[in-house]
Design a protein around this motif. Structure first.
Motif, PDB file in Angstrom:
ATOM      1  N   PHE A   1       0.834  -1.200   0.000  1.00 54.74           N
ATOM      2  CA  PHE A   1       0.000   0.000   0.000  1.00 54.74           C
ATOM      3  C   PHE A   1       0.875   1.260   0.000  1.00 54.74           C
ATOM      4  CE2 PHE A   1      -2.355   3.309   2.317  1.00 54.74           C
ATOM      5  CZ  PHE A   1      -3.457   3.418   1.494  1.00 54.74           C
ATOM      6  N   ALA A   2       1.935   1.214   0.799  1.00 54.00           N
ATOM      7  CA  ALA A   2       2.852   2.357   0.876  1.00 54.00           C
ATOM      8  C   ALA A   2       3.533   2.592  -0.465  1.00 54.00           C
ATOM      9  CB  ALA A   2       3.880   2.110   1.974  1.00 54.00           C
ATOM     10  N   VAL A   3       3.959   1.513  -1.125  1.00 54.48           N
ATOM     11  CA  VAL A   3       4.652   1.636  -2.420  1.00 54.48           C
ATOM     12  C   VAL A   3       3.706   2.222  -3.467  1.00 54.48           C
ATOM     13  CG1 VAL A   3       5.644   0.282  -4.317  1.00 54.48           C
ATOM     14  CG2 VAL A   3       6.349  -0.172  -1.968  1.00 54.48           C
ATOM     15  N   VAL A   4       2.482   1.696  -3.523  1.00 61.08           N
ATOM     16  CA  VAL A   4       1.493   2.186  -4.503  1.00 61.08           C
ATOM     17  C   VAL A   4       1.213   3.665  -4.260  1.00 61.08           C
ATOM     18  CG1 VAL A   4      -0.946   2.000  -5.173  1.00 61.08           C
ATOM     19  CG2 VAL A   4       0.437  -0.063  -4.932  1.00 61.08           C
ATOM     20  N   THR A   5       1.072   4.048  -3.009  1.00 60.57           N
ATOM     21  CA  THR A   5       0.798   5.454  -2.680  1.00 60.57           C
ATOM     22  C   THR A   5       1.953   6.341  -3.134  1.00 60.57           C
ATOM     23  OG1 THR A   5      -0.290   4.597  -0.719  1.00 60.57           O
ATOM     24  CG2 THR A   5       0.031   6.972  -0.792  1.00 60.57           C
ATOM     25  N   LEU A   6       3.178   5.883  -2.892  1.00 62.26           N
ATOM     26  CA  LEU A   6       4.358   6.661  -3.287  1.00 62.26           C
ATOM     27  C   LEU A   6       4.400   6.861  -4.795  1.00 62.26           C
ATOM     28  CD1 LEU A   6       7.359   5.450  -1.122  1.00 62.26           C
ATOM     29  CD2 LEU A   6       6.640   7.790  -1.533  1.00 62.26           C
ATOM     30  N   ILE A   7       4.138   5.767  -5.522  1.00 65.01           N
ATOM     31  CA  ILE A   7       4.163   5.853  -6.987  1.00 65.01           C
ATOM     32  C   ILE A   7       3.100   6.837  -7.469  1.00 65.01           C
ATOM     33  CG2 ILE A   7       3.696   4.542  -9.118  1.00 65.01           C
ATOM     34  CD1 ILE A   7       4.978   2.118  -7.617  1.00 65.01           C
ATOM     35  N   LEU A   8       1.914   6.735  -6.919  1.00 68.78           N
ATOM     36  CA  LEU A   8       0.811   7.629  -7.307  1.00 68.78           C
ATOM     37  C   LEU A   8       1.162   9.091  -7.045  1.00 68.78           C
ATOM     38  CD1 LEU A   8      -2.412   5.756  -6.160  1.00 68.78           C
ATOM     39  CD2 LEU A   8      -1.827   6.453  -8.480  1.00 68.78           C
ATOM     40  N   VAL A   9       1.727   9.334  -5.901  1.00 67.38           N
ATOM     41  CA  VAL A   9       2.102  10.707  -5.532  1.00 67.38           C
ATOM     42  C   VAL A   9       3.148  11.233  -6.492  1.00 67.38           C
ATOM     43  CG1 VAL A   9       3.302  12.050  -3.756  1.00 67.38           C
ATOM     44  CG2 VAL A   9       1.442  10.527  -3.108  1.00 67.38           C
TER      45      VAL A   9
ATOM     46  N   VAL B   1       3.781  10.233  -9.645  1.00 64.97           N
ATOM     47  CA  VAL B   1       3.202  10.412 -10.972  1.00 64.97           C
ATOM     48  C   VAL B   1       2.381  11.696 -11.021  1.00 64.97           C
ATOM     49  CG1 VAL B   1       1.446   9.469 -12.539  1.00 64.97           C
ATOM     50  CG2 VAL B   1       3.242   7.994 -11.627  1.00 64.97           C
ATOM     51  N   MET B   2       1.627  11.943  -9.987  1.00 71.92           N
ATOM     52  CA  MET B   2       0.738  13.104  -9.988  1.00 71.92           C
ATOM     53  C   MET B   2       1.481  14.418  -9.843  1.00 71.92           C
ATOM     54  SD  MET B   2      -2.303  11.548  -7.726  1.00 71.92           S
ATOM     55  CE  MET B   2      -3.411  12.928  -7.693  1.00 71.92           C
ATOM     56  N   THR B   3       2.598  14.442  -9.193  1.00 72.15           N
ATOM     57  CA  THR B   3       3.306  15.713  -8.973  1.00 72.15           C
ATOM     58  C   THR B   3       4.311  16.022 -10.071  1.00 72.15           C
ATOM     59  OG1 THR B   3       4.815  14.528  -7.551  1.00 72.15           O
ATOM     60  CG2 THR B   3       3.068  15.799  -6.472  1.00 72.15           C
ATOM     61  N   ILE B   4       5.025  15.036 -10.600  1.00 71.44           N
ATOM     62  CA  ILE B   4       6.098  15.287 -11.566  1.00 71.44           C
ATOM     63  C   ILE B   4       5.530  15.848 -12.874  1.00 71.44           C
ATOM     64  CG2 ILE B   4       7.772  14.081 -13.065  1.00 71.44           C
ATOM     65  CD1 ILE B   4       8.587  12.534 -10.580  1.00 71.44           C
ATOM     66  N   ASP B   5       4.351  15.449 -13.310  1.00 69.80           N
ATOM     67  CA  ASP B   5       3.767  15.889 -14.576  1.00 69.80           C
ATOM     68  C   ASP B   5       3.508  17.394 -14.630  1.00 69.80           C
ATOM     69  OD1 ASP B   5       3.938  13.465 -15.600  1.00 69.80           O
ATOM     70  OD2 ASP B   5       1.798  12.968 -15.573  1.00 69.80           O
ATOM     71  N   ASN B   6       3.431  18.052 -13.545  1.00 65.53           N
ATOM     72  CA  ASN B   6       3.134  19.485 -13.533  1.00 65.53           C
ATOM     73  C   ASN B   6       4.328  20.341 -13.953  1.00 65.53           C
ATOM     74  OD1 ASN B   6       0.602  18.924 -12.692  1.00 65.53           O
ATOM     75  ND2 ASN B   6       1.073  19.167 -10.508  1.00 65.53           N
ATOM     76  N   TYR B   7       5.525  19.773 -13.967  1.00 68.05           N
ATOM     77  CA  TYR B   7       6.717  20.558 -14.300  1.00 68.05           C
ATOM     78  C   TYR B   7       7.279  20.140 -15.666  1.00 68.05           C
ATOM     79  CZ  TYR B   7       6.413  21.501  -9.333  1.00 68.05           C
ATOM     80  OH  TYR B   7       5.975  21.867  -8.102  1.00 68.05           O
ATOM     81  N   ASN B   8       7.657  21.132 -16.500  1.00 67.32           N
ATOM     82  CA  ASN B   8       8.316  20.835 -17.785  1.00 67.32           C
ATOM     83  C   ASN B   8       9.730  21.388 -17.722  1.00 67.32           C
ATOM     84  OD1 ASN B   8       6.106  19.613 -19.087  1.00 67.32           O
ATOM     85  ND2 ASN B   8       5.185  21.644 -19.363  1.00 67.32           N
TER      86      ASN B   8
END
Lengths: 201, 120
Positions: free
Chosen positions: B60-68, B70-77
């Motif tokens: 659960f911790a690993v999945v949460t980390l991956i989700l977090v 993925v969701m944050t890195i896409d905002n920066y170019n």
């Protein structure tokens, strides 16, 4: 039985031998029920509190530090359980009063466990599945009084005055071996006399 | 310890209480067996349960980390080019001033001697 025995039993429990806890229960059940009764003033509630206390003690045995006597620790747990029980019972009573006042009488089943109150009168009949302890005490007293003086003395010093074998030996001038054998003999007579009254469950 | 020995211990402690006159008036016959039943009925945490819980928690911790992530890195170019500040050189003028200037010109033509200060 001395403190070391309790410590050994607790260590056995902690190692997963839950049967050792049964010996602890048998050793302290009367003390704990009696202590609970001092708070609850009702045998049905005292039984409930005593059960809760033993269960709590079992579940928190790993927190026992082996610094104090087990009986002291158990005493503290029982007092806490009794106070919690009394508080929760008072709250239930308050709720009942409020609901009656507001026109909604609560169901009788909600307080079913409190219905089994044993009458406090001296001539109250012994409830089903209970020992009448006064009767057993009377019988034990008769047997104790009929013991030879030397056995009576040893058992008095050991069981009533909580003396160690060394102390009894010093006080009576008997060798420790004699103290042990006389105590063993006295206990045997008393235990045998009660066995008919306390059959196996 | 055998059943007989346990029974003897129970009776011995009954006797001790009687001799010390410290005992309840009534004592349930099956008190200890009730407690032992409750203890044995309690759910126990086995090693299997412990490791299952550990595995569930860590996945659960690993999945949460991956989700977090993925969701944050896409905002920066990110880019390799250097960012340079460019000055905006578009001509600017105050339109209201311009209108005033023209009005002043007219005014100057008609009444050159009047109110010079306003037109300055």
């Amino acid at each position: 039985m001395n403190i070391e025995d309790d410590f050994t039993l607790i260590r056995q429990c902690l190692d997963g031998n839950t049967n050792s806890f049964e010996i602890i229960v048998k050793k302290y059940q009367l003390k704990i029920i009696n202590l609970s009764y001092k708070y609850t003033k009702n045998y049905a509630d005292a039984e409930e509190v005593a059960q809760q206390s033993f269960l709590r003690a079992f579940n928190s045995l790993d927190k026992f530090r082996f610094e104090s006597q087990f009986s002291t620790w158990m005493h503290r747990i029982t007092v806490n359980c009794a106070l919690n029980y009394i508080n929760s019972k008072e709250k239930m009573k308050e709720k009942e009063t409020i609901s009656i006042d507001s026109g909604h009488s609560s169901k009788q089943e909600d307080f079913g466990n409190m219905e089994i109150q044993i009458p406090a009168g001296v001539n109250a009949e012994t409830p089903y599945n209970h020992y009448n302890m006064e009767e057993l005490a009377g019988h034990t007293e008769k047997v104790y009084n009929s013991l030879p003086e030397e056995l009576k003395l040893v058992i008095k010093l050991r069981e009533i005055e909580n003396m160690s074998y060394d102390e009894i030996s010093l006080k009576t001038g008997m060798p420790i071996g004699t103290v042990r054998s006389r105590l063993h003999r006295a206990r045997e007579i008393l235990i045998d006399s009660l066995k008919d009254y306390l059959p196996d469950e | 310890m055998s059943k007989n020995n346990i029974k003897d211990i129970e009776i011995l402690y009954f006797i001790k209480s009687f001799l010390k006159k410290d005992f309840p008036r009534f004592m349930p016959k099956d008190f200890s067996s009730k407690i032992m039943k409750k203890i044995n009925d309690q759910p126990r945490t086995t090693y299997f349960q412990f490791f299952t819980r550990l595995a569930i928690a860590s996945s659960f911790a690993v999945v949460t980390l991956i989700l977090v992530q993925v969701m944050t890195i896409d905002n920066y170019n990110y880019t390799n080019t250097t960012i340079s500040k460019t000055k905006i050189k578009a001509p600017t003028y105050n339109t209201s001033n311009q209108q005033l200037d023209s009005k002043c010109k007219d005014h100057n033509n008609k009444k050159a001697d009047l109110d010079d200060k306003k037109c300055e």
